[in-house]
Design a protein around this motif. Sequence first.
Motif, mmCIF file in Angstrom:
data_model
loop_
_atom_site.group_PDB
_atom_site.id
_atom_site.type_symbol
_atom_site.label_atom_id
_atom_site.label_comp_id
_atom_site.label_asym_id
_atom_site.label_seq_id
_atom_site.Cartn_x
_atom_site.Cartn_y
_atom_site.Cartn_z
ATOM 1 N N SER A 352 70.797 8.312 99.337
ATOM 2 C CA SER A 352 69.865 8.133 98.225
ATOM 3 C C SER A 352 70.408 7.040 97.314
ATOM 4 O O SER A 352 71.566 6.640 97.414
ATOM 5 N N SER A 353 69.564 6.571 96.408
ATOM 6 C CA SER A 353 69.894 5.393 95.598
ATOM 7 C C SER A 353 71.040 5.671 94.626
ATOM 8 O O SER A 353 71.038 6.676 93.908
ATOM 9 N N LYS A 355 73.222 5.444 91.395
ATOM 10 C CA LYS A 355 72.964 5.217 89.970
ATOM 11 C C LYS A 355 74.238 4.934 89.175
ATOM 12 O O LYS A 355 74.222 4.234 88.179
ATOM 13 N N THR A 371 73.774 9.827 92.378
ATOM 14 C CA THR A 371 72.559 9.233 92.932
ATOM 15 C C THR A 371 71.315 9.656 92.152
ATOM 16 O O THR A 371 71.359 10.548 91.289
ATOM 17 N N ASN A 372 70.187 9.024 92.502
ATOM 18 C CA ASN A 372 68.927 9.319 91.828
ATOM 19 C C ASN A 372 68.357 10.679 92.227
ATOM 20 O O ASN A 372 67.408 11.159 91.610
ATOM 21 N N SER A 415 67.958 13.169 88.117
ATOM 22 C CA SER A 415 68.745 12.017 88.562
ATOM 23 C C SER A 415 70.066 11.968 87.805
ATOM 24 O O SER A 415 70.143 12.414 86.654
ATOM 25 N N ASN A 417 72.591 9.926 85.734
ATOM 26 C CA ASN A 417 72.631 8.701 84.935
ATOM 27 C C ASN A 417 74.043 8.126 84.823
ATOM 28 O O ASN A 417 74.216 6.917 84.685
ATOM 29 N N SER A 433 69.460 13.244 84.099
ATOM 30 C CA SER A 433 68.252 12.761 83.430
ATOM 31 C C SER A 433 67.495 13.883 82.723
ATOM 32 O O SER A 433 66.473 13.632 82.090
ATOM 33 N N SER A 460 66.579 13.122 78.547
ATOM 34 C CA SER A 460 67.610 12.536 79.402
ATOM 35 C C SER A 460 68.942 12.392 78.663
ATOM 36 O O SER A 460 68.982 12.037 77.481
ATOM 37 N N ASN A 659 70.558 2.356 100.164
ATOM 38 C CA ASN A 659 71.169 3.607 99.709
ATOM 39 C C ASN A 659 72.604 3.781 100.206
ATOM 40 O O ASN A 659 73.026 4.886 100.579
#
Length: 1129
Positions: A352-353, A355, A371-372, A415, A417, A433, A460, A659
């Motif tokens: 996953s993306s 962060k 990750t997000n 997510s 942060n 978040s 958040s 990712n």
Amino acid sequence: MSSLSRELVFLILQFLDEEKFKETVHRLEQESGFFFNMRYFEDMVTNGEWDEVEKYLSGFTKVDDNRYSMKIFFEIRKQKYLEALDKHDRAKGVDILVKDLKVFSAFNEELFKEITQLLTLENFRENEQLSKYGDTKSARGIMLAELKKLIDANPLFRDKLQFPTLKNSRLRTLINQSLNWQHQLCKNPRPNPDIKTLFVDHSCGQPNGARALSPVTNPLMGAVPKPGGFPPLSAHSPFQPAPATLPTSLAGWMAVTSPVPHPSVSAAPIGLTAPNNAAALLKWPRTPTNNPGMDYQTADSEHVLKRTRPFGISEEVNNLSVNILPVAYTGQSSYSTDDLPKTVVMTLNQGSSVKSMDFHPVQQILLLVGTNMGDVMLWEVGSRERIASKSFKVWDIKSCSMTFQASFSNDLTASVNRVMWSPDGTLFGVAYSKHIVHIYSYHGGDDLRDHLEIDAHNGSVNDLAFSYPNKQLCVVTCGEDRVIKVWDAITGTKQFTFEGHEAPVYSICPHHKENIQFIFSTATDGKIKAWLYDNMGSRVHYDAPGQSSIMMVYSADGTRLFSCGTNKEGESFLVEWNESEGAVKRTYQGLGKRSVGIVQFDTTKNRFLAAGDEFAIKFWDMDNINPLMTIDAEGGLPASPCIRFNKEGILLAVSTKDNSVKILANGDGVRLLRTVENHAFEASKVALPAVLKGPTIGTFGSANASVVTSIGDRAAPLAAAATVGMSSDSRSLTDVKPKIADESVEKSRIWKLTEINEQSQCRSLRLPDNLTAMRVSRLIYTNSGFAILALASNAVHKLWKWQRNDRNVTGKATSAVPQLWQPPSGILMTNDISDTNPEDAVPCFALSKNDSYVMSASGGKISLFNMMTFKTMTTFMPPPPAATFLAFHPQDNNIIAIGMEDSSIQIYNVRVDEVKTKLKGHQKRITGLAFSHTLNVLVSSGADSQLCVWSTDGWEKQTSRFLQLPGRAASPLADTRVQFHLDQTRLLAVHETHLAIYEAPKLECLKQFVPREATGPITHATYSCDSQAIYVAFEDGSVGVLTSQSLRLRCRINPAAYLTPNPSLRVYPLVIASHPSDPNQFALGLTDGGIHILEPLESEGKWGTSPPIENGARPSTTSSAVVSEQSQR
């Protein structure tokens, strides 16, 4: 000229340099003769500006002042002469010969005749001595290197090669303070006086009515101090709400008057070679307190303990490292682009993306990724293994606010942060978040434990950081609700709430300067504020460049402040701030004008900046606004990738579009990863995880045969640093690289003490030695793990080195045996012994972090040796009293704590050659010193069996405690050594009768270990590099391995396992040193002068197994418990 007038010249030089009056700066340097600008001199020599070179030199020395000066002028004029001949300009050559070189004929007539004869040659290279003369550029370079050595050795240049350490714009600051003081004296002070001149004293005119005193808003000035200013924060108990003076870094930011009254402070000097961590910034000595245990020395005191530098420095002088001596104020980078991690060495698939990322501050191959999707993963980069993972999950929904419960019931995802390690790496925080902050504790390997869940903000949680207000670890958070909050990191109790932003708070940057803790915060509307840990409101209101959302970061040494961010139009800004004036100092070029997302950045090595922008990574030199280079990391990066350096700056993590995370490395990073790639984490085992370990000691022959043992190439990383050894507390535990070992017990096995009685049961090696064998007094591994340094009782140092080649896979012991190393000159590093008998002296040494220098004493003067050449750089502090222990300050190699024979401790500044403070609290000689960079304390131990704790902020004595000696008799001058655990809080105390674990700074005794009578006294002990084991040497020749948490013996190595039996010779270890990155390897220094290295068999992997934990629970650390070796048997 008085000393104050001399200092005024330095202030003017700094002002002229900052204002770019370059010619005037150098003219004043030459005319005053106070500061020799080596960089300016180098430029002139390189450009062949010979007249200017001699003119500049004339301000400092003349031809006939001494032999160094004569040689300097001769080399310059000879080069000028040869260049004229090389251009076939004989007329100019004759002119130089007559006017410049003839003066030397009176000293060496034959040489002058030989120089004259060069005129008769078509090419002077026909002269045999000049046959290797190259082109002009190379000849100037060779001559310049010689000139620098001569200048360094010339007594006339002593104390003129370093510019004083000043805070930026010091002269402006003094003028600012003067104007503030003048404004206070005004009978009717105007709220915003317009000061237009400095030529006369300021005075406000008579107003129409009385007005309240307000800050002077002239650009030169900060806030006006109020009469009866509040005491500093440190005067109050932890988190007591009280007004406080502003740190210098905030005073200049007062662009808008705060609604709350607050005083300003004067600017204290901050050195250009500041400590690596500003949290431990050393203070100038303050007004004496009532503490009778300390002598204060102020900067202008007539009784400053100033020592004259010795003149007996070798003619061939090498420059000290940057950590030892300051650079000139004009500065010059010692780094190159090769120091940047640019080579992609691996890709880690996240799923996953990404962060946020953060490398572990101690074990620098551990990478934390958020990750997000709310996942948090811990990677061991060396083995490319994901060793732990946590998904977003609310631990206790019922204790959360109703607002969060309502939002969470509609959407169970969040997510990440921000992820962030605590400074010592024992905790890490995750900001989500949605409302929540999770704090985990890390116990090594894959052992992550839930520590705290905090319902921190409405909406958040945008950022998270750790700080140490009043030496108490806290978590600082900020959020969408426009609020900053401070939480106790142990209990989760909320300490402070800071309100004042009008938009969501985007980032926070806690920092520590001049004993003042503060927090910078930035909001999405581009506003910057600053807060002290009180309830007095924001101290700063300022606009970020371009009204952008920014992150603020200090350089590693805490002296320079940078920010980077992007505004709503997509324009990005990377800037350095002038803290003294609250203004942008420089804006770096090269960022995109239409960035997608907010550009992220990082700093490293106090030299480089990096930002993820336009599908690439861009690098800058901090002192140059133009980009240094741009790389695409072999493609696949998002528009604004997330980036993160490890602490040493040798690895760089960057997020990708697919990712994943790419790991980039420089040469040192590549070597670091190669050393661990074959030691993958074994998740199925509960024993020790993989460690940074070089090739092991090879065992050959059958199990029953006599064993041939050797040690392989110690291919530890160049950047790896050791734990602070008991033989020298010179190295900071912040730099330790190994992984923390797991202490879980293999419960399926019935525990039994492991006894090693034969050489076939372990691997050992006696280091070869062709020098005179004398008792080993001190022993230490170098930080890199490539060498071992010993100090013998005859004051001679010995250094063994392993070859830095590939792993020893040939099976030949000879290829793996380290060699006793000496430089080509054949000289030995031998301490000054004065009139003392070396056998009666108390030897001590401390090794610099980069392994380049060793500071050492054997009853005489303290010597500083170059480890590459073995040359004596300088000597200082002649006895009496003699030095008995040495320790470098963990954040500033210029500061050394020196334990003395007369029971005092001297805090010595190498840079200015001055004793700043003298600590008194012991009754007998000092035998141990240990710094804790986390607690900001120095712990000392003495032959009086007493421990003392000193604050490194003001050097006040905090507490003291005598050891709890068991019943057995101890010698009257028995040494007591101290060493901090990896957590920088627990302290190991070693006495000949017992070991004890204390908790600093209160020195509460947690555990004691008393050996059996048969082993004889303890001679030495030390933590393993991961602090999970303690190695103990005894007078009967045996070595014990203790589990550090419980202080229970788990393995005993008897002398027959490593020594050849000799009834006529009683041999036993005097000192023990642990390897800096292999927790199972240690070295012994013996009474017969031998050095032995021991490791467990490869099939075993470690020394024995941990004893079972009493009652199935972990040992108590809240009350003292005595562990007797006899009771274990």
